[in-house]
Scaffold this motif. Structure first.
Motif, short mmCIF file in Angstrom:
data_model
loop_
_atom_site.label_atom_id
_atom_site.label_comp_id
_atom_site.label_asym_id
_atom_site.label_seq_id
_atom_site.Cartn_x
_atom_site.Cartn_y
_atom_site.Cartn_z
N ARG A 1 -4.59 6.29 -0.39
CA ARG A 1 -3.73 6.73 0.61
C ARG A 1 -4.14 5.89 1.96
O ARG A 1 -3.59 5.50 2.85
CB ARG A 1 -3.92 8.43 0.94
N ALA B 1 -2.99 2.42 2.10
CA ALA B 1 -1.56 2.26 2.49
C ALA B 1 -1.52 2.55 4.06
O ALA B 1 -0.85 2.06 4.51
CB ALA B 1 -0.76 3.45 1.94
N HIS C 1 -0.35 -0.33 6.54
CA HIS C 1 0.86 0.24 7.31
C HIS C 1 0.79 -0.14 8.59
O HIS C 1 1.43 -0.53 9.56
CB HIS C 1 1.50 1.49 6.98
N ILE D 1 3.98 8.83 6.01
CA ILE D 1 3.07 8.12 5.66
C ILE D 1 1.71 9.05 6.14
O ILE D 1 0.78 9.21 5.46
CB ILE D 1 3.00 6.89 5.80
N ALA E 1 1.04 12.10 4.45
CA ALA E 1 0.78 11.97 3.18
C ALA E 1 1.76 12.60 1.93
O ALA E 1 1.52 13.09 1.13
CB ALA E 1 -0.81 12.44 2.81
N THR F 1 7.88 9.64 0.67
CA THR F 1 7.95 8.53 1.60
C THR F 1 7.15 7.48 1.19
O THR F 1 7.63 6.38 1.49
CB THR F 1 7.21 9.25 2.90
N HIS F 2 5.83 7.53 0.71
CA HIS F 2 5.16 6.42 0.27
C HIS F 2 6.12 5.48 -0.93
O HIS F 2 5.82 4.28 -0.91
CB HIS F 2 3.99 6.81 -0.24
N ASN G 1 8.18 1.51 0.00
CA ASN G 1 7.82 0.06 -0.69
C ASN G 1 9.23 -0.72 -0.31
O ASN G 1 8.91 -2.06 -0.65
CB ASN G 1 7.60 0.35 -2.14
N CYS H 1 0.54 2.25 -1.26
CA CYS H 1 1.99 3.06 -1.33
C CYS H 1 2.32 3.44 -2.84
O CYS H 1 2.56 4.82 -3.01
CB CYS H 1 3.14 2.75 -0.65
N ALA I 1 1.68 7.38 -4.50
CA ALA I 1 2.85 8.08 -4.46
C ALA I 1 2.94 8.49 -6.01
O ALA I 1 2.86 9.57 -6.54
CB ALA I 1 3.99 7.20 -4.38
#
Length: 139
Positions: free
Chosen positions: A9, A12, A16, A56, A59, A63-64, A68, A106, A110
């Motif tokens: 997490r 990601a 991001h 994101i 968490a 969405t994660h 992509n 991500c 996920a």
């Protein structure tokens, strides 16, 4: 949330936010090409990264997962610039590294978080067994 899930997490999230900052910095200040309008830069480069930002940060595994698809857009952009524009090759390399970090973080987050929450897909064998049981009850 397990420690492994938290690490992905963080990967990601950092990737991001780093990609968002890097793309903005690159397109506004570091580019050697003629400048585009601010509206064009916002719509084409910044807005796609803002769409999944809330999920994101919160968490959310779903969405994660769909973020992509947005990451792939930036991967294509970075690889194209890396190949075609010699003067901005190092800028594109940084973008590609950030995108790979975002994509990896991500994807794995996920998957792991989805399993922890019980959101995973059933195995085909289990699905087929349940379906057979449903149809045999109707007969």
């Amino acid at each position: 949330m397990s420690a492994k899930t938290q690490r992905f997490r963080l990967l990601a999230l950092v990737s991001h936010l780093g990609l968002l900052a890097w793309i903005t910095l690159w397109q506004l200040f570091l580019t050697t090409d003629e400048q585009y309008s601010l509206v064009f830069i916002f719509l084409l480069y910044v807005l796609p990264l803002l769409l999944p930002l809330h999920g994101i940060i919160k968490a959310k595994p779903y969405t994660h997962a769909w973020a992509n698809f947005i990451a792939l857009y930036y991967l294509l952009h970075g690889l194209t610039v890396f190949y075609a524009v010699d003067s901005e090759r190092w800028l594109a390399a940084v973008e590609v590294v950030l995108v790979v970090g975002m994509f990896t973080g991500c994807s794995v987050f996920a998957r792991l978080r989805g399993r922890e929450l019980g959101l995973g897909l059933k195995k085909l064998k289990e699905e087929m067994k349940e379906e057979c049981e449903r149809f045999s009850k109707r007969s």
